[in-house]
Design a protein around this motif. Structure first.
Motif, short mmCIF file in Angstrom:
data_model
loop_
_atom_site.label_atom_id
_atom_site.label_comp_id
_atom_site.label_asym_id
_atom_site.label_seq_id
_atom_site.Cartn_x
_atom_site.Cartn_y
_atom_site.Cartn_z
N GLN A 1 44.35 45.60 33.78
CA GLN A 1 44.99 44.90 34.90
C GLN A 1 46.35 44.35 34.49
O GLN A 1 47.31 44.40 35.27
CB GLN A 1 44.08 43.78 35.40
CG GLN A 1 44.61 43.10 36.65
CD GLN A 1 43.61 42.13 37.26
OE1 GLN A 1 42.40 42.31 37.13
NE2 GLN A 1 44.12 41.11 37.94
N SER A 2 46.45 43.84 33.27
CA SER A 2 47.74 43.35 32.78
C SER A 2 48.76 44.47 32.72
O SER A 2 49.92 44.30 33.12
CB SER A 2 47.56 42.72 31.38
OG SER A 2 48.80 42.35 30.83
N ALA B 1 48.71 47.19 34.55
CA ALA B 1 49.02 47.57 35.93
C ALA B 1 50.06 46.63 36.52
O ALA B 1 51.02 47.07 37.19
CB ALA B 1 47.75 47.55 36.77
N GLU B 2 49.89 45.34 36.29
CA GLU B 2 50.85 44.37 36.84
C GLU B 2 52.22 44.53 36.19
O GLU B 2 53.26 44.38 36.86
CB GLU B 2 50.30 42.96 36.66
CG GLU B 2 49.07 42.71 37.55
CD GLU B 2 48.29 41.46 37.18
OE1 GLU B 2 48.60 40.87 36.12
OE2 GLU B 2 47.37 41.08 37.93
N GLY C 1 53.79 47.53 37.74
CA GLY C 1 54.24 47.19 39.07
C GLY C 1 55.55 46.43 39.06
O GLY C 1 56.44 46.68 39.89
N GLY C 2 55.69 45.49 38.12
CA GLY C 2 56.92 44.73 38.01
C GLY C 2 58.12 45.58 37.65
O GLY C 2 59.26 45.22 37.93
N ALA D 1 51.13 52.15 37.68
CA ALA D 1 50.39 50.94 38.05
C ALA D 1 49.09 51.30 38.76
O ALA D 1 48.03 50.71 38.49
CB ALA D 1 51.25 50.06 38.95
N PHE E 1 45.41 50.17 37.63
CA PHE E 1 44.53 49.41 38.54
C PHE E 1 43.21 50.16 38.74
O PHE E 1 42.14 49.55 38.83
CB PHE E 1 45.21 49.22 39.89
CG PHE E 1 46.17 48.06 39.95
CD1 PHE E 1 45.77 46.78 39.58
CD2 PHE E 1 47.48 48.24 40.39
CE1 PHE E 1 46.65 45.70 39.65
CE2 PHE E 1 48.36 47.17 40.46
CZ PHE E 1 47.95 45.89 40.09
N TRP F 1 39.41 44.40 44.43
CA TRP F 1 40.85 44.06 44.44
C TRP F 1 41.66 45.09 43.68
O TRP F 1 42.71 45.55 44.15
CB TRP F 1 41.07 42.68 43.84
CG TRP F 1 42.49 42.21 43.96
CD1 TRP F 1 43.06 41.56 45.01
CD2 TRP F 1 43.54 42.40 42.99
NE1 TRP F 1 44.40 41.33 44.77
CE2 TRP F 1 44.72 41.84 43.54
CE3 TRP F 1 43.60 43.00 41.73
CZ2 TRP F 1 45.94 41.84 42.87
CZ3 TRP F 1 44.82 43.01 41.06
CH2 TRP F 1 45.97 42.44 41.61
N ASN F 2 41.19 45.48 42.50
CA ASN F 2 41.93 46.45 41.71
C ASN F 2 41.92 47.83 42.36
O ASN F 2 42.93 48.55 42.34
CB ASN F 2 41.37 46.51 40.28
CG ASN F 2 41.90 45.41 39.40
OD1 ASN F 2 42.99 45.51 38.83
ND2 ASN F 2 41.13 44.33 39.28
N SER G 1 44.29 47.88 45.19
CA SER G 1 45.65 47.97 44.67
C SER G 1 45.98 49.40 44.25
O SER G 1 47.09 49.90 44.50
CB SER G 1 45.82 47.02 43.47
OG SER G 1 45.58 45.67 43.84
#
Length: 672
Positions: A588-589, A591-592, A595-596, A603, A607, A625-626, A629
């Motif tokens: 998840q880290s 993926a974020e 995304g950034g 991403a 996810f 949630w993941n 996303s």
């Protein structure tokens, strides 16, 4: 609101374009409900066939019988509602139904015979050719081991092909499979060898025929040919549909018989889900029989070897080869008895007995791409030692192509171009040796980075052809050289990411994770030490723009490393909740971070991994949630295949957690 025919056909066509899986199936079910409730009647046949197709290729073929019966009734009642395509689909589906019925031992033989007779009658009334009928009669007889099987095979082969014949890839593949199983190895091999140059391709071919070919070559005492066919089969399996239980089981048996116990065990561990659930009971029997032949061979010298298998709950976390062998035999005998009781023969039980009398082949397979004997342990002064390389096969260096070696290195041809040419010619070992020679020359000259990249190329070739031990040795040779040579950490990342899948397969994740952590620390130290651009303002000067680009490059590299670490942790911690939790958080880290940076596709994949891991951990909301996303990301970049797989998983997670309405809403959104 009633849909027009064009609107209905458009929505049903969207379902047909989705990857097979739960989301596809649920969307197809919704279309049938809509047509039944609102019409138009002209779309009913299309909707029903789409649902049959979804069940057939989505791993639930037994559920196709009900919509098929509805389709037949609709044809009998309103044939004018079937256009040309609908009629073709109806008669095509007959083949799936007959073969599918035979795959379930609880379906009476009389029902299969009636369906076959009905198929023949309807084909005759419609003026269709009889090739498909002849194939299904032969297949049903072959499944039972009936005495008329050979005659029915000859009749099928002699029947002209027509619009309802199976595809031009499956046809020779099925004929060759029968010939090989009947002991007519040379005939089967010749047929496949004649077919492969035509590049046949479908949902299961040429993977199936290549698996048969590798087996036949091994039995004929042609190990080098068996190796080539095996490598091609492994590559082709990646693009097939369905579980391909037989081809995957054949691969495991081939490795065990061919003197490759470690590779056989790794392949078995990778395919362990098929031990408990395949597409049909017959697929489960086939896989159990093929893998049972492998465990029987392995048991002679590896009976107490612990396996990383968690799929078979009754065997505990680390069953031995002997324990799995006993379990497989009991399962195969139970399934075979059920099929024989239905079929009225002992044929399937005979095949099981034959499997457990399998012996190792008289010749061993040499699946090594990289020669053994070189290592890359750093010397006390921190520089890598020059590896000791065993005697290598002749590579033709300096030979004149016109003198008989067209694959020799050409004047002024660099190593990369030469190696690519060798790979295209099916000579991976020569390509690897070319890179080893280049690495050795670079070592001698003190060009550590060049040597490191050359060893990384060796490792890549080994990975391509499933020589994971060779790949691991190559990456272990590459990484210390690249680091000692001063390669920027963001450039080292690509080698570490490539190493990760091999480390996962070999159970050496700890070493690779250590290198990943070391590289991550170096990247973060560079970020801390570098002059930063005020994030609230756009970079304006050339120096600020360069610093911003460098920072983005390092952050992208760090995200790649986190993603690789998550996958390593997930593979290494399949039965360790704490490690799976760490893997999920790391994914998840990553993926974020992707995304950034605007890397939407990457991403989405990260996810997706996090969602799968949270699902395994039973953390439903985190999983949802993941996965949502991931679904959004794949939709944004229009990657339909992974989007469909994520949608299927999300539907299943929602259903399993009792969120049925939410799952149905998702299915409706899929075709909107």
């Amino acid at each position: 609101m009633t849909r027009t025919l064009d609107q209905a056909n458009l929505e049903i066509s969207r379902v047909r374009q989705m990857p097979y899986g739960l989301a596809h199936t649920q969307a197809a079910e919704e279309q049938v409900k809509l047509v039944e409730a609102e019409g138009p009647d002209e779309a009913k046949a299309f909707a029903l066939f789409t649902l049959i197709d979804a069940y057939q290729w989505g791993g639930e073929p037994e559920r196709g019988y009900v919509p098929f019966a509805q389709l037949l009734r609709w044809w009998d009642q309103r044939p004018e509602m079937f256009d040309t395509d609908d009629q073709h689909s109806l008669f095509w589906a007959f083949k799936w139904m007959v073969s599918g019925l035979a795959d379930f031992p609880n379906v009476p033989a009389e029902q299969i015979e009636r369906t076959l007779d009905d198929m023949e009658r309807r084909y005759a009334l419609a003026g269709n050719g009889m090739d498909a009928v002849a194939l299904e009669r032969f297949s049903w007889s072959n499944r039972r081991g009936a005495p008329e099987t050979e005659d029915l095979f000859a009749r099928w082969v002699a029947t002209p092909r027509d619009d309802f014949s199976q595809c031009e890839a499956c046809d020779p593949g099925d004929r060759a499979a029968y010939l090989i199983s009947a002991g007519r190895l040379e005939e089967g091999v010749r047929l496949i060898e004649e077919t492969l140059p035509e590049r046949p391709r479908c949902a299961s071919e040429p993977a199936d025929m290549l698996a048969d070919l590798a087996d036949a070559y091994l039995d004929l005492g042609r190990p080098q040919d068996a190796v080539r066919a095996h490598r091609q089969a492994v590559a082709e399996l990646a693009g097939t549909q369905g579980d391909m239980a037989s081809a995957r089981g054949q691969r495991i048996r081939l490795l065990a018989r061919g003197g490759q116990p470690e590779r056989a065990i790794r392949a078995l561990e990778a395919e362990q889900h098929l031990l408990v659930k395949a597409d049909t009971p017959y697929d489960e029997l086939s896989f159990a029989r093929l893998v049972g032949a492998a465990t029987h061979v392995l048991r002679a010298e590896h009976a107490d070897r612990a396996l990383r298998i968690t799929a078979v709950s009754e065997l505990g976390d680390r069953p031995t080869v002997a324990a799995l062998d006993d379990w497989l035999r009991a399962k195969a005998e139970r399934l075979a008895a059920a099929f024989d009781a239905r079929n009225g023969t002992d044929h399937q039980s005979d095949l099981v007995r034959q499997a457990w009398s399998t012996e190792a082949a008289s010749v061993a397979l040499d699946l090594e791409v990289l020669p053994r004997g070189f290592s890359a342990a750093p010397a006390p002064d921190g520089s890598p030692t020059v590896p000791t390389v065993p005697t290598l096969p002749t590579v033709g260096a300096g030979a004149d192509p016109a003198a008989g070696d067209p694959l020799a290195q050409r004047p002024d041809e660099d190593t990369g171009a030469w190696a690519d040419r060798l790979l295209q010619a099916g000579e991976p070992q020569r390509a690897a040796v070319a890179w080893i020679a280049a690495a050795g020359a670079a070592d001698t000259d003190g060009r550590l980075v060049d040597a490191g990249f050359a060893y990384a190329e060796c490792a890549r070739i080994a990975q391509l052809f499933d020589d994971q031990e060779g790949a691991d040795a190559g990456y272990r040779s590459a990484v210390p050289r690249l680091r000692a040579g001063g390669l920027a950490p963001e450039l080292l990342v690509q080698v570490l990411v490539a190493w990760a899948p091999t480390a996962a397969q070999l159970g050496t994740a700890e070493d690779a994770l250590g290198e990943i952590d070391r590289c991550l620390a170096a990247l973060r130290a560079l970020d801390d030490a570098a002059a930063t651009v005020d994030g609230s303002q756009a970079a304006t000067t050339p120096e600020e723009k360069l610093a911003a680009r460098d920072r983005a490059t390092r952050r992208r590299a760090a995200a790649d490393l986190e993603d690789a670490a998550a996958r390593l942790l997930a593979d290494a911690g399949a039965d360790a909740p704490e490690q799976l939790s760490l893997a999920a958080g790391t994914a998840q880290s990553a993926a974020e971070a992707y995304g950034g940076l605007g890397a939407v596709a990457d991403a989405a994949h990260a996810f997706w991994l996090a969602g799968r891991l949270y699902d395994q951990l039973g953390q439903v909301e985190d999983a949802v949630w993941n996965l949502e996303s991931a679904l959004e990301g794949f939709g944004h970049v229009r990657q339909r295949e992974p989007w469909g797989e994520v949608a299927s998983l999300l539907v299943r997670v929602l259903r399993d957690s009792g969120q049925t309405a939410r799952a149905e809403e998702l299915a409706r959104e899929i075709v909107s």
